[in-house]
Design an enzyme around this catalytic site. Structure first.
Site, PDB file in Angstrom:
ATOM      1  CB  SER A  68      -0.996   0.064   1.109  1.00 46.65           C
ATOM      2  OG  SER A  68      -1.427   1.219   1.423  1.00 46.65           O
ATOM      3  CD  GLU A  85      -7.237  -2.641 -15.173  1.00 45.58           C
ATOM      4  OE1 GLU A  85      -7.782  -3.310 -14.364  1.00 45.58           O
ATOM      5  OE2 GLU A  85      -6.260  -2.427 -15.401  1.00 45.58           O
ATOM      6  NE  ARG A 101      -1.278   4.951  -6.902  1.00 44.25           N
ATOM      7  CZ  ARG A 101      -2.432   4.251  -6.844  1.00 44.25           C
ATOM      8  NH1 ARG A 101      -2.932   3.955  -7.980  1.00 44.25           N
ATOM      9  NH2 ARG A 101      -3.073   3.849  -5.638  1.00 44.25           N
TER      10      ARG A 101
END
Lengths: 274, 637
Positions: free
Chosen positions: B284, B425, B330
């Site tokens: 995570s 997705e 990210r």
């Protein structure tokens, strides 16, 4: 490191199976058990042999696909760990590892280490849900759930449906799996309206599938990669008995749970591939 | 080809309501007469199949796993966003919409994203009612955390297993419909082609993975919820079985593939340890809240981390981004890790890793606090690497995690083939060039529970669908094509295994179409991919037969499709002369080294049309308009 793999090879359900030994002289201690099988399979294919079939998908211990016995222990020696996350450093130099599929009547073999676990889906299908259709839900905070209940429900809901509990049980019982779902939903207020019927149906289906009865041995919880507590079986038994009494006029066939003859006739068991 | 995105006009907050009102409805008594095919049983597929079953349609649902419960949605850890504003911290539908469009670096459709934000609140209600054990406050209300750089707390979670619990909720809803007889479930069954009759999607060709039998299933609409294509990189955080085959074969039948180069890298994964590595494990992102990222200042410094004094360490994120530090988004965190390793300052045996160090936090907060916050992640790290992160800094490296691109769909989630819907997705719709944390689960369930059940109904009610039969030539041709391909794969009888090709392909794509890309690199990659594909079709060895449980054969078909997709990804990345979100072209960066978008020339969706094997695909553009959120440059300095 050096290891010796002794693997159960069986081409199909009807074929005869046998153990075949494969030396692994250059295994890396950082490899997972499944990566070790990957390396073996690459070699087998290059040598023109049939690779070992084994089930796997996420390889991070959550999808529940993988699993086999290693030296008689479901998922191998490390607690709370599926074979995909079990690294070879936990074995000794030169050790022999005996790999076998889950063995249970309700998990018919498909090939090598792969078994058919659709019986688990049918147990869920028989009542392992809350009957709430899309769109009919009240606001998420309309029904309060104490933190303690939410946490206990989550402990039971963590089950990944891998089947290790069945494989480890001398009776091949699915009580831990079934109990986990009955406990998860029974603890939450959302699952209360169907609590009785759910326990009755799921237990009846479990029996109809050919899983053995639970005799409180506890091997299941010992090998469970998610450490589902044994108390979910107590919760199942309590709900079952309570439901049997309260639903006695409705579900006559299911109030005699632990004998097979009383349960089979009305329940659908799809064994198409047998 | 002309694309019609069918986005209605009007104020954005009214669009979905009006669309629903204008939809034609299928008479309840007639629903049973419609057969629908759902491929995939993850969050999107399972929720769609369950909901369509509840509505009364006759549904068939397919998955390649042994049970629908195993779909890779199960591995999502962090949480699911919803604009509930339960925390009273100023969240709203509009804010979630705004954050998602901005986070996607202005390459998503406003109308779709707004609808997603609207629906997010109903998803939480639905999941709670199903018995999903979300985390609770002591008073019994739902609890939230903040996630992915959002300034409000809108993420709902169930420990570190949110994806698992949401998927089990959808799976149980699906199994309830199986019991009710409205859904027939086909596990261990892989879709290998789409059947298109008179320009409409009318069925699929499948292979039974146990017996090898090829079957056809016909229906009135086909819904793909078959996930992303991250496994084109071989090493990714995806499940081993995740693949692009269903989407790709639909693409070859005429469905446009949009933005294939938009892929997301996750910065905190456990690094590769050797050649045998089969997948990457994600940890995570929350670890970056208390861990400090660094590498040695000196190249090739092989001293153990505790022997490198403070003055010889480079905390490069804190140095370059003083205000966000270790919490930059990210893509920024990932790219900087790559640069450090490219400079030869990477750590660990392979040199592909950076330290994530908790020593300061442990000194400041005590070991106990760190244990409470991250105990399960530290345990997992130790289980895999054999190192104790309380004593030695963790080593992390970025890995492919999610793909924003996918089959092009209109506002109704219908692809360019009428009757073929794509959800989750597998479609391209909502995340633009970069997905925010905790938004994937939201999108999968939004599409499956609340969008496609309406839009499919509208399609069925507005179109006259001819009766079709198995004997039609389109059905036979599709089956023949599948059988030919299977035979071809088995007949090569070369020397190399499928995995060896897949690994090599993945390395090419990772090196040239991964975290950062250049025109030269992409051209080189296209050449290398073509060469390797040539070798694949001449030197592959697939053992066993077609009439068997044959895992090598399954993989071979999937890798064959990855080869074609890989080339298209590079073509798309080469065509997009800008940097945005997960797509970073080294030629297009600001003086500070940040992504430089080109809104004047590239504010569009790049949808690619298949033109036959070996022919270049044709680019069709859908221009994006931003009426509500005005494009701005992201800055994290």
């Amino acid at each position: 490191m050096r290891l010796k793999l002794k693997i159960w090879r069986q081409q199909s359900r009807s074929a005869a199976g046998k153990f075949v030994s494969y030396p692994m002289d250059d295994a890396n201690p950082d490899m997972s058990m499944l990566e070790c099988l990957d390396v073996l399979n690459e070699r087998l294919i290059e040598a023109g042999e049939d690779p070992v079939a084994f089930e796997h998908d996420c390889r991070e211990g959550i999808c529940g696909s993988c699993g086999f016995m290693i030296n008689g222990v479901a998922h191998g020696p490390l607690p709370a760990t599926t074979v995909c996350q079990l690294t070879l450093r936990h074995f000794k130099e030169g050790q022999e590892l005996v790999l076998e599929p889950w063995r249970a009547r309700a998990f018919p073999l498909i090939k090598d280490l792969v078994v058919d676990r659709r019986s688990f889906d049918r147990i869920i299908s028989s009542g392992g849900y809350v009957s709430v259709s899309t769109g009919s839900a009240p606001d998420g905070n309309a029904i309060l759930v104490s933190k303690e209940s939410a946490d206990r429900a989550m402990d039971a809901a963590a089950c990944i449906g891998c089947g290790a509990c069945v494989a480890a049980c001398p009776n091949a019982s699915a009580a831990l799996f079934t109990g986990a779902k009955i406990a998860h939903l029974g603890i939450l207020p959302q699952g209360k309206p169907e609590r009785d019927v759910r326990a009755l149906r799921m237990v009846a289906q479990m029996n109809a599938e050919g899983f053995g009865g639970c005799t409180n041995i506890g091997e299941c919880t010992g090998v469970c990669p998610k450490e589902i507590p044994l108390e979910v079986i107590a919760a199942m038994n309590r709900d079952y008995i309570r439901g049997s009494w309260r639903e006695r006029d409705n579900l006559v066939t299911t109030i005699r749970p632990f004998t097979e003859w009383s349960t089979g006739s009305k329940l659908k068991v799809d064994r198409a591939t047998e | 080809m002309e694309l019609n995105s069918r986005i209605p006009s009007g104020p954005i907050e009214r669009l979905w309501d009006e669309t629903r009102f204008n939809m034609k409805l299928v008479n309840p008594a007639n629903k049973r007469r419609h057969s629908l095919i759902v491929v995939g049983s993850g969050l999107a597929g399972a929720s769609a199949a369950a909901t369509l079953g509840e509505l009364g349609y006759n549904v068939k649902c397919f998955c390649f796993q042994d049970s629908p419960r195993r779909a890779h949605s199960i591995a999502a850890q962090g949480g699911i966003n919803a604009a509930k504003n339960y925390q009273n911290d100023g969240d709203s539908i509009y804010r979630l919409f705004y954050d998602t469009v901005k986070g996607g670096d202005f390459r998503a459709r406003e109308a779709n994203v707004y609808r997603l934000a609207q629906i997010s609140v109903s998803i939480i209600d639905q999941c709670v009612a199903q018995g999903v054990p979300f985390a609770r406050e002591y008073g019994g209300t739902l609890t939230n955390r903040s996630f992915g750089g959002a300034q409000v707390s809108r993420t709902f979670y169930a420990r570190g297993q949110t994806g698992q619990q949401l998927l089990l909720g959808a799976y149980q809803a699906l199994e309830r419909q199986v019991q009710a007889g409205s859904v027939a479930m086909y596990p261990r069954t892989e879709m290998l082609d789409l059947i298109v009759i008179d320009g409409r999607a009318r069925g699929i060709v499948t292979r039974n993975l146990v017996t090898g039998e090829i079957d056809t299933h016909l229906g009135d609409a086909v819904i793909l919820g078959t996930g992303g294509y991250g496994n084109v990189f071989y090493l990714s955080t995806n499940a081993k079985g995740s693949n692009v085959t269903a989407s790709w074969r639909a693409h070859k039948r005429g469905a446009l593939f949009a933005n294939p180069c938009f892929t997301q890298i996750h910065p905190t994964c456990i690094p590769v340890s050797g050649d045998y590595q089969s997948k990457l494990t994600l940890m995570s992102e929350s670890l970056r809240n208390d861990g400090r990222i660094w590498v040695p200042k000196q190249k090739g410094d092989t001293r153990p981390p505790d022997r490198i004094p403070e003055s010889e360490r480079d905390y490069y994120l804190e140095r370059r981004y003083p205000s966000f530090g270790n919490l930059v988004p990210r893509d920024v965190a990932s790219r900087n890790a790559k640069y450090a390793c490219d400079e030869g300052r990477g750590v660990g045996e392979t040199g592909l890793g950076v330290y994530l160090d908790f020593a300061d936090s442990i000194r400041r907060l005590g070991r106990k606090t760190i244990e409470e916050r991250y105990g399960n992640l530290f345990d997992m790290y130790e289980r895999i690497t054999g190192e104790d992160p309380y004593a030695v800094p963790m080593r992390i490296y970025p890995a492919i995690h999610y793909t924003m691109g996918g089959l092009w769909v209109d506002y109704h989630l219908m692809s360019s083939i009428p009757g073929l819907f794509v959800i989750g997705e597998a479609n391209f719709s909502d995340h633009g060039a970069n997905r925010l944390g905790a938004s994937a689960l939201m999108q999968g369930l939004s599409d499956g529970y609340f969008i496609v059940p309406y839009t499919v109904g509208d399609y069925l009610a507005s179109n006259k669908l001819e009766k079709i039969s198995e004997s039609q030539s389109e059905v036979g041709n599709a089956v023949a094509l599948v059988e030919q391909m299977t035979q071809k794969l088995l007949a090569i009888d070369g020397k190399r295994t499928v995995d060896s090709f897949h690994r090599q392909l993945g390395k090419i794509v990772w090196d040239y179409c991964g975290m950062s890309r250049t025109a030269g690199g992409l051209r080189l990659a296209i050449e290398q991919i073509r060469e390797l594909r040539e070798e694949f079709w001449n030197n592959l060895r697939v053992p066993g037969s077609a009439a068997d449980f044959n895992q090598s054969l399954e993989k071979a078909g999937r890798v064959a499709d990855f080869f074609e997709l890989a080339e298209l990804m590079c073509v798309d990345a080469l065509e997009r002369n800008e940097s945005c979100g997960g797509h970073f072209r080294e030629e297009y960066q600001t003086a500070e080294g940040e992504a430089q978008r080109d809104d004047d020339n590239y504010s569009y969706v790049a949808a690619w049309e298949y033109r036959g094997y070996g022919s270049p695909e044709e680019l069709v553009k859908e221009l994006l308009e931003f009426q509500y959120v005005h494009p701005s440059q992201r800055s994290y300095k």
